[in-house]
Design a protein around this motif. Structure first.
Motif, PDB file in Angstrom:
ATOM      1  N   LEU A  37       9.392   9.325  -2.709  1.00  0.00           N
ATOM      2  CA  LEU A  37       9.845   8.774  -1.433  1.00  0.00           C
ATOM      3  C   LEU A  37       9.090   9.324  -0.232  1.00  0.00           C
ATOM      4  O   LEU A  37       8.822   8.595   0.726  1.00  0.00           O
ATOM      5  N   MET A  38       8.737  10.603  -0.267  1.00  0.00           N
ATOM      6  CA  MET A  38       8.043  11.183   0.886  1.00  0.00           C
ATOM      7  C   MET A  38       6.686  10.528   1.108  1.00  0.00           C
ATOM      8  O   MET A  38       6.377  10.096   2.231  1.00  0.00           O
ATOM      9  N   PRO A  39       5.836  10.402   0.083  1.00  0.00           N
ATOM     10  CA  PRO A  39       4.562   9.710   0.290  1.00  0.00           C
ATOM     11  C   PRO A  39       4.732   8.232   0.616  1.00  0.00           C
ATOM     12  O   PRO A  39       3.949   7.668   1.401  1.00  0.00           O
ATOM     13  N   THR A  40       5.745   7.595   0.023  1.00  0.00           N
ATOM     14  CA  THR A  40       5.978   6.178   0.319  1.00  0.00           C
ATOM     15  C   THR A  40       6.344   5.983   1.776  1.00  0.00           C
ATOM     16  O   THR A  40       5.814   5.092   2.458  1.00  0.00           O
ATOM     17  N   ALA A  41       7.249   6.835   2.276  1.00  0.00           N
ATOM     18  CA  ALA A  41       7.628   6.763   3.688  1.00  0.00           C
ATOM     19  C   ALA A  41       6.436   7.053   4.584  1.00  0.00           C
ATOM     20  O   ALA A  41       6.225   6.374   5.605  1.00  0.00           O
ATOM     21  N   ALA A  42       5.640   8.053   4.197  1.00  0.00           N
ATOM     22  CA  ALA A  42       4.437   8.368   4.967  1.00  0.00           C
ATOM     23  C   ALA A  42       3.480   7.188   4.970  1.00  0.00           C
ATOM     24  O   ALA A  42       2.857   6.875   5.993  1.00  0.00           O
ATOM     25  N   GLN A  59       0.823  -1.209   0.000  1.00  0.00           N
ATOM     26  CA  GLN A  59       0.000   0.000   0.000  1.00  0.00           C
ATOM     27  C   GLN A  59       0.859   1.261   0.000  1.00  0.00           C
ATOM     28  O   GLN A  59       0.490   2.281  -0.602  1.00  0.00           O
ATOM     29  N   ALA A  60       2.017   1.205   0.663  1.00  0.00           N
ATOM     30  CA  ALA A  60       2.912   2.369   0.694  1.00  0.00           C
ATOM     31  C   ALA A  60       3.495   2.645  -0.694  1.00  0.00           C
ATOM     32  O   ALA A  60       3.593   3.806  -1.119  1.00  0.00           O
ATOM     33  N   LEU A  61       3.882   1.575  -1.417  1.00  0.00           N
ATOM     34  CA  LEU A  61       4.423   1.745  -2.763  1.00  0.00           C
ATOM     35  C   LEU A  61       3.363   2.304  -3.716  1.00  0.00           C
ATOM     36  O   LEU A  61       3.656   3.173  -4.547  1.00  0.00           O
TER      37      LEU A  61
END
Length: 233
Positions: free
Chosen positions: A185-190, A158-160
């Motif tokens: 990367l910022m939304p993926t990390a979030a 879901q993060a990817l």
């Protein structure tokens, strides 16, 4: 915990978005709001139960530890995001202006208002969008993947996907490398952090509140920056 307050907040949010759209000259219905309503109705029709409880938003205990955790996570993510955004603006500000990169839909809808009104209305405006994204990614998608492949795959998957949704617009616009990396990367990390909290608390309440806080915080920063620029002009 009754879900009446949840539907009240979401209803006011949808109403505020529609009002801002009308004032901005738009006659179109917000697709995200339609999708949110459809998901909630289908959930009720399929289960016969309160959608807020089905998706584990309401009906859970909220203690001081939860509030502190949500506040700290939101603050760290907001400050990190703003620091990176400032750095990117200094390096690629001209491209961002030419490409029409903006602080988000809430800012575009509310920028014609005074700072005070934008801040007040923005609190409602930003809630339903954050709720929809949490419902989709940390709710529907995560549960579907977890059923097939387990929690670890669901958390990463879901993060990817969340990162990919934010990456695509920048890739289409052929953004500079650092902008694309940030938008991915910022939304993926979030997504990883919010997914972990959802699993830890077995609820979407925390991720929604954090996401809502991030969107609202970004809006406040944007309208405050606009007011400062106008004052110094």
């Amino acid at each position: 915990m009754s879900s009446a307050w949840l539907y009240g907040v979401l209803g006011l949010s949808v109403a505020s978005r529609a009002l801002c759209g009308r004032r901005g000259g738009s006659t179109q219905v917000d697709g995200g709001d339609v999708l949110l309503g459809l998901i909630m109705c289908l959930t009720w029709a399929a289960t016969g139960s309160d959608p807020g409880a089905v998706w584990k938003v309401t009906g859970t205990h909220i203690g001081r530890a939860h509030i502190v955790r949500w506040g700290l996570v939101a603050l760290v993510m907001l400050v990190t995001n703003e620091c990176i955004h400032i750095w990117l603006t200094r390096r690629h500000g001209r491209w961002m202006v030419r490409a029409g990169v903006n602080p988000g839909g809430a800012y575009l809808a509310l920028r014609h208002l005074s700072t005070g009104r934008a801040a007040l209305l923005g609190l409602l405006f930003t809630s339903s969008g954050a709720f929809l994204e949490e419902l989709l990614f940390r709710g529907i998608i995560s549960e579907a993947v977890e059923t097939v492949a387990g929690h670890g795959a669901a958390l990463i998957g879901q993060a990817l996907l969340f990162g990919a949704v934010h990456w695509l617009p920048m890739a289409v616009r052929r953004a500079p490398g650092p902008v694309v990396v940030y938008a991915t990367l910022m939304p993926t990390a979030a997504g990883v952090v919010l997914g972990f909290i959802a699993h830890l608390e077995d609820s979407l309440m925390g991720p929604w509140v954090i996401h809502w806080s991030l969107n609202y915080g970004a809006l406040l920063i944007a309208v405050s920056r606009r007011a400062s620029e106008r004052a110094s002009a």
